[in-house]
Design a protein around this motif. Structure first.
Motif, short mmCIF file in Angstrom:
data_model
loop_
_atom_site.label_atom_id
_atom_site.label_comp_id
_atom_site.label_asym_id
_atom_site.label_seq_id
_atom_site.Cartn_x
_atom_site.Cartn_y
_atom_site.Cartn_z
N ASP A 608 0.84 -1.19 0.00
CA ASP A 608 0.00 0.00 0.00
C ASP A 608 0.89 1.25 0.00
O ASP A 608 1.78 1.39 0.84
N PRO A 609 0.66 2.20 -0.94
CA PRO A 609 1.48 3.43 -0.95
C PRO A 609 1.40 4.20 0.36
O PRO A 609 2.36 4.87 0.75
N ALA A 610 0.25 4.12 1.06
CA ALA A 610 0.14 4.83 2.33
C ALA A 610 1.13 4.28 3.35
O ALA A 610 1.68 5.03 4.17
N LEU A 611 1.38 2.95 3.32
CA LEU A 611 2.35 2.36 4.22
C LEU A 611 3.76 2.87 3.91
O LEU A 611 4.55 3.14 4.81
N ILE A 612 4.08 2.99 2.63
CA ILE A 612 5.40 3.49 2.24
C ILE A 612 5.61 4.90 2.76
O ILE A 612 6.66 5.24 3.32
N GLN A 613 4.59 5.76 2.60
CA GLN A 613 4.71 7.14 3.07
C GLN A 613 4.78 7.20 4.60
O GLN A 613 5.53 8.01 5.17
N ALA A 614 4.02 6.34 5.28
CA ALA A 614 4.05 6.33 6.75
C ALA A 614 5.43 5.91 7.27
O ALA A 614 5.95 6.49 8.24
N ALA A 615 6.05 4.92 6.62
CA ALA A 615 7.39 4.49 7.03
C ALA A 615 8.41 5.60 6.80
O ALA A 615 9.33 5.81 7.61
N GLN A 616 8.25 6.33 5.68
CA GLN A 616 9.17 7.43 5.41
C GLN A 616 9.03 8.53 6.45
O GLN A 616 10.02 9.10 6.91
N GLN A 617 7.80 8.84 6.86
CA GLN A 617 7.58 9.87 7.87
C GLN A 617 8.16 9.45 9.22
O GLN A 617 8.62 10.30 10.00
N ALA A 618 8.11 8.14 9.52
CA ALA A 618 8.67 7.64 10.77
C ALA A 618 10.17 7.42 10.69
O ALA A 618 10.78 7.00 11.68
N GLN A 619 10.78 7.68 9.52
CA GLN A 619 12.23 7.51 9.30
C GLN A 619 12.67 6.07 9.61
O GLN A 619 13.69 5.84 10.24
N LEU A 620 11.86 5.13 9.11
CA LEU A 620 12.18 3.71 9.24
C LEU A 620 12.33 3.12 7.85
O LEU A 620 11.54 3.41 6.94
#
Length: 652
Positions: A608-620
């Motif tokens: 899911d693209p939303a998961l990719i963006q969430a991981a980027q925001q969390a710096q993981l």
């Protein structure tokens, strides 16, 4: 230029004849009056000059200058007379009176003359004075005696007359004529307005009616019918328009009803399609996740199996298993790349770098593949510097050159660079001597899973995702991509990249997975995974690398391990767990419990693209299942190295 409307045209048509007639009549009247005034003035001046000449006859005969001077002064009493002179035959001025108004003096003449000055304001007449020839009654003279010949002239009279009175009369008449013409035009205008109004008003009424009907105001027809008198000259036309408006109103109501019915049906179909799409998306997401789980575990088990000692037959079997798993992982990685590009979740890092560094890496990675097929991979050296994302640009070239090698049977592949656009851009070109692409297929080859001449979907010919990834990557980088091909000759792909001036050397980011050296990774790792099979595979692989592994299935068990004294140097967590908390929140809770930023990464089967963006925001760092062991090993090594560089805890 704007075309005049019908109202202006009708007014002009009605007013033009009246205006022309009025102007013509005024012009004829004025010309006739001007001629009459001029003729009367000329007749009067000649009469005054002749009378003065008759009166001067005796004075000239007797040489009485006083009498002549008195006659000259007396002539000035006549209006318009400005100057009078009586001249002898020898040209001597015997008497004069008035203002000459110039030095011009006509020559002596025995005939009557008439001259006008250059400005047309003065008339100058010369009249000869001749003896009247009256015979004296002499008783002693023979009455039968005849005096032959003409009497000799006694002199001449010169008179200057002013035309000011004539000009004033002409001006007054001209003013009167203009007033009469204006009154005629005004009368014509009023008459034209009244006459044209009877035609214009009905036409304008019909025009407004048609305009309102055209705008959909069909109620205007009934209003116009109520306002139209029966004697209107366009009554029948308006009646027909009203009937047409009634029919159009009925047709519009019927059409609106049909549109409403069709719209409602389309809305229902759209909702059904959206529900079906959502159901398909949920199914595909679940199927993708459930498929990636066992493939991910299978890859870990095979990597662990490959590290053990086997006989020749078993090694071949393990190799075949590894090839099959790699093929499946390539397919899933390609789908993941497309998903990330569509979601624009790929982070771009533009920098200046020499293009030759990518070329060298490309040759190092693909020359063995070309040699296995008996092809020649030639990379032409260049000294051009460009500005782009080196990792993404390398993936583009890797796909283009790999695709060229896959579909070329003989000859070779050439990678070169040339300057275009007055040297502002560098065109990176990939030439091959393959079969070529027909014009009707040159646009379709960029679609997902489209392959020319591969209906059986042979895995050796690829999956049909490479060129789609290339186009999407070029669009993301705003690098123009061009394709040129001829059947039986070959194909050329070109990517245009902005050229820059050379700068200081900068280390390029990793453009491919680099095999790590086989030494162990000394660290304590906490693995959080709710799938037993996947957890066992990952734990076994990490232990084979020399790492100390603690495993947990949820947040509570992981927190329990930490409470028992576990201090992990790395945290590897699945994203989707058997509880409401996800992997991002689990890592945050554990870091809070440990009171330090422990290096961590996420592993998930979701794309899911939303998961990719969430991981980027969390710096993981997010790794998608199935994860290649080499890629995981490389990531863990970098996380540990970064932690050591920041002087943080690495094994606690």
């Amino acid at each position: 230029m704007k075309t005049p409307d019908i109202r202006v045209r009708m007014l002009v048509a009605a007013l033009l004849p009246v205006s022309l007639l009025s102007v013509l009549l005024s012009a004829v009247f004025l010309m006739a009056r001007f001629e009459d005034i001029s003729a009367a003035h000329q007749l009067r001046t000649r009469s005054v000059a002749r009378q003065l000449a008759l009166a001067s006859e005796f004075g000239l005969f007797a040489g009485n200058k006083q009498q002549l001077q008195a006659l000259a002064r007396g002539a000035l009493r006549e209006s318009d007379v400005r100057w009078v002179a009586i001249v002898s035959p020898q040209g001597e001025t015997l008497a004069s009176a008035g203002v000459a108004g110039g030095n011009d003096f006509p020559p002596y003449s025995e005939v009557e003359t008439h001259q006008v000055d250059a400005r047309g304001l003065i008339d100058m007449l010369t009249q000869p004075v001749v003896a009247s020839g009256i015979q004296l009654d002499d008783l002693y003279e023979d009455v039968n005696q005849v005096i032959p010949g003409k009497a000799a002239p006694l002199g001449q009279v010169v008179v200057k007359f002013s035309r000011q009175a004539v000009v004033e009369q002409q001006q007054s008449i001209l003013l009167l004529g203009g007033l009469i013409s204006a009154l005629g035009l005004l009368f014509g205008l009023v008459l034209a307005v009244r006459l044209s109004g009877g035609v214009i008003r009905p036409m304008m009424r019909v025009s407004h009616l048609i305009e309102r009907i055209g705008n959909g105001d069909f109620a205007a027809a009934a209003q116009t019918q109520a306002q139209t008198p029966p004697q209107d000259p366009l009554h029948d036309l308006q009646k027909n328009l009203i009937q047409m408006a009634d029919r159009l109103a009925g047709a519009r109501q019927e059409l609106e009803h049909q549109v409403s019915t069709v719209t409602q049906a389309l809305r229902v179909k759209k909702e059904e399609a959206e529900l079906a799409t959502q159901a398909k998306s949920r199914f595909l997401a679940a199927a993708s996740h459930d498929l990636r789980q066992p493939v991910h575990a299978l890859g870990m088990f095979i990597a662990r199996l490959a590290q053990l000692s086997h006989d020749e037959q078993t090694r071949q079997l393990v190799g075949n298993l590894q090839a099959s798993v790699n093929a499946m992982q390539n397919l899933l990685d390609g789908l993941l790349d497309i998903s990330r590009l569509e979601a624009k979740a790929v982070q771009i890092h533009f920098k200046k770098f020499p293009l030759m560094e990518l070329f060298e890496r490309l040759g190092h990675d693909l020359v063995p593949l070309a040699q296995d097929k008996g092809l020649q991979l030639r990379i032409r050296p260049c000294s051009v510097w460009v500005r782009s994302d080196p990792a993404l640009l390398y993936r583009i070239l890797l796909n283009l050159v790999g695709n060229a090698l896959r579909y070329t049977e003989k000859g070779g592949v050439l990678v070169a660079c040339r300057l275009v656009g007055s040297g502002s851009q560098a065109s990176i070109e990939v030439w091959d001597s393959g079969l070529g692409i027909a014009p009707e297929h040159q646009e379709d080859v960029f679609k997902e899973f489209y392959q020319v001449d591969n209906p059986a979907r042979q895995r050796s010919l690829g999956m049909g995702l490479g060129l789609s990834i290339v186009r999407r990557s070029c669009q993301l980088l705003t690098h123009p991509l061009e394709l040129s091909s001829r059947l039986g000759v070959g194909t050329r792909f070109s990517v245009k990249v902005p050229r820059v001036t050379p700068g200081p050397d900068q280390a390029l980011v990793a453009v491919a997975d680099v095999p790590e050296k086989p030494e162990g990774l000394l660290a304590t790792v906490l693995v959080i995974e709710d799938d037993d099979m996947v957890r066992q595979a990952l734990v076994g692989l990490l232990q084979s690398w020399g790492m100390t592994v603690a495993e947990a299935s949820d947040l509570q068990s992981a927190q329990g391990l930490i409470e028992q004294g576990l201090v992990p140097g790395l945290i590897i967590s699945d994203y989707r767990l058997n509880e409401t908390l996800n992997g991002i929140l689990v890592v945050a809770r554990l870091r809070q419990q440990l009171a330090c930023a422990v290096p961590a990464c996420l592993i998930s089967g979701d794309i899911d693209p939303a998961l990719i963006q969430a991981a980027q925001q969390a710096q993981l760092t997010l790794l998608h299942k199935p994860v290649r062991p080499a890629k995981l090993r490389n990531l863990l090594r970098h996380l540990l190295a970064d932690q050591r560089d920041s002087d943080g805890p690495t094994g606690s």
